[in-house]
Design a protein around this motif. Structure first.
Motif: not given
Length: 117
Positions: A46-53
């Motif tokens: 989830g943190h990685r997806l948030k950073d990607f977004a």
């Protein structure tokens, strides 16, 4: 005598090491531990997806600014958009009419087969 003591101690140490290793692996494979590992992986993802977004959004804003600058879309604050233009050859558009019918009324049609003859 020294040889026997050495091999006995080496065997006991290997047994303790193997037992410890097996117990650690068994603890890792308990349902509670597996659930905790899955939760940690989900949070990390989830943190990685948030950073990607956030990176994508920042890139979009940057690219939009670049395109606006290149196309001259950064208009001053007092500048307004032009009005709607119509082609002169077409002339004015006819007024639109909407007909509403009540439940009992039907529009007159030359192809109405239910009319009395």
């Amino acid at each position: 005598m020294f040889r026997r003591t050495f091999w006995f101690t080496a065997g006991a140490a290997a047994g303790v090491w193997a037992t410890t290793k097996v117990n650690r692996k068994l603890k890792q494979l308990t349902p509670e531990s597996l659930a905790a590992q899955a939760a940690n992986k989900a949070i990390e993802t989830g943190h990685r997806l948030k950073d990607f977004a956030l990176d994508v959004r920042a890139g979009m804003v940057q690219r939009e600014a670049e395109l606006g600058e290149a196309l001259g879309l950064d208009a001053p604050a007092g500048h307004e958009l032009p009005g709607v233009r119509r082609a002169a050859a077409l002339g004015p558009t006819p007024p639109t009419t909407t007909t509403t019918y009540s439940y009992d009324e039907t529009p007159a049609s030359p192809h109405n087969r239910n009319e009395d003859h």
